[in-house]
Design a protein around this motif. Structure first.
Motif, PDB file in Angstrom:
ATOM      1  N   THR A  43       0.813  -1.215   0.000  1.00 24.18           N
ATOM      2  CA  THR A  43       0.000   0.000   0.000  1.00 24.18           C
ATOM      3  C   THR A  43       0.848   1.267   0.000  1.00 24.18           C
ATOM      4  OG1 THR A  43      -0.192  -0.054   2.406  1.00 24.18           O
ATOM      5  CG2 THR A  43      -1.960  -1.117   1.137  1.00 24.18           C
ATOM      6  N   GLN A  44       2.154   1.139   0.075  1.00 23.59           N
ATOM      7  CA  GLN A  44       3.053   2.291   0.034  1.00 23.59           C
ATOM      8  C   GLN A  44       3.703   2.375  -1.349  1.00 23.59           C
ATOM      9  OE1 GLN A  44       4.074   4.450   2.865  1.00 23.59           O
ATOM     10  NE2 GLN A  44       2.137   3.644   3.593  1.00 23.59           N
ATOM     11  N   SER A  45       3.743   3.563  -1.902  1.00 29.38           N
ATOM     12  CA  SER A  45       4.382   3.791  -3.190  1.00 29.38           C
ATOM     13  C   SER A  45       5.061   5.151  -3.139  1.00 29.38           C
ATOM     14  CB  SER A  45       3.347   3.753  -4.318  1.00 29.38           C
ATOM     15  OG  SER A  45       3.966   3.871  -5.582  1.00 29.38           O
ATOM     16  N   THR A  46       6.220   5.252  -3.762  1.00 29.87           N
ATOM     17  CA  THR A  46       6.928   6.526  -3.823  1.00 29.87           C
ATOM     18  C   THR A  46       6.680   7.154  -5.183  1.00 29.87           C
ATOM     19  OG1 THR A  46       8.626   5.744  -2.299  1.00 29.87           O
ATOM     20  CG2 THR A  46       9.177   7.658  -3.646  1.00 29.87           C
ATOM     21  N   ILE A  47       6.030   8.308  -5.170  1.00 34.61           N
ATOM     22  CA  ILE A  47       5.724   9.025  -6.405  1.00 34.61           C
ATOM     23  C   ILE A  47       6.885   9.968  -6.721  1.00 34.61           C
ATOM     24  CG2 ILE A  47       4.249  10.796  -7.429  1.00 34.61           C
ATOM     25  CD1 ILE A  47       1.890   9.526  -6.186  1.00 34.61           C
ATOM     26  N   SER A  48       7.329   9.938  -7.982  1.00 35.54           N
ATOM     27  CA  SER A  48       8.382  10.838  -8.457  1.00 35.54           C
ATOM     28  C   SER A  48       7.773  11.821  -9.447  1.00 35.54           C
ATOM     29  CB  SER A  48       9.493  10.051  -9.153  1.00 35.54           C
ATOM     30  OG  SER A  48      10.080   9.145  -8.265  1.00 35.54           O
ATOM     31  N   CYS A  49       7.945  13.088  -9.180  1.00 31.67           N
ATOM     32  CA  CYS A  49       7.406  14.120 -10.060  1.00 31.67           C
ATOM     33  C   CYS A  49       8.262  14.212 -11.327  1.00 31.67           C
ATOM     34  CB  CYS A  49       7.381  15.469  -9.352  1.00 31.67           C
ATOM     35  SG  CYS A  49       6.783  16.824 -10.396  1.00 31.67           S
ATOM     36  N   PRO A  50       7.635  14.113 -12.498  1.00 27.35           N
ATOM     37  CA  PRO A  50       8.410  14.216 -13.734  1.00 27.35           C
ATOM     38  C   PRO A  50       8.877  15.638 -14.036  1.00 27.35           C
ATOM     39  CG  PRO A  50       6.076  14.047 -14.239  1.00 27.35           C
ATOM     40  CD  PRO A  50       6.217  13.873 -12.742  1.00 27.35           C
ATOM     41  N   GLN A  51       8.318  16.618 -13.359  1.00 22.85           N
ATOM     42  CA  GLN A  51       8.696  18.006 -13.628  1.00 22.85           C
ATOM     43  C   GLN A  51       9.870  18.477 -12.785  1.00 22.85           C
ATOM     44  OE1 GLN A  51       5.497  20.819 -13.935  1.00 22.85           O
ATOM     45  NE2 GLN A  51       4.106  19.283 -14.764  1.00 22.85           N
ATOM     46  N   CYS A  52       9.869  18.141 -11.488  1.00 21.48           N
ATOM     47  CA  CYS A  52      10.937  18.644 -10.615  1.00 21.48           C
ATOM     48  C   CYS A  52      11.786  17.536  -9.994  1.00 21.48           C
ATOM     49  CB  CYS A  52      10.357  19.535  -9.516  1.00 21.48           C
ATOM     50  SG  CYS A  52       9.476  18.640  -8.204  1.00 21.48           S
TER      51      CYS A  52
END
Length: 68
Positions: free
Chosen positions: A4-13
């Protein structure tokens, strides 16, 4: 076992943030905590976790397809 844990990476910054995913619904929008960009799923993905996360959303993990 469903993660249930996921690390989101922003494609912009490039900012990364670990979040707890909802287990019963898709999350179609995510506000980046680094640059305030509003992330939306990429074409063909059902939610922001499937597009930008390290772990796919729980319905995809279960093999039940898109949670929309």
């Amino acid at each position: 076992m469903i993660e249930t844990q996921s690390t989101i990476s922003c494609p912009q910054c490039g900012h990364c943030e670990t979040e707890t995913m909802p287990t019963n619904a898709c999350q179609w929008f995510y506000d980046c905590k680094g640059c305030a960009a509003v992330l939306k799923p990429l074409p063909g993905d059902c939610c922001v976790y499937c597009s930008y996360g390290t772990v796919k959303c729980p319905p995809i993990q279960q093999g039940s397809g898109c949670c929309a």
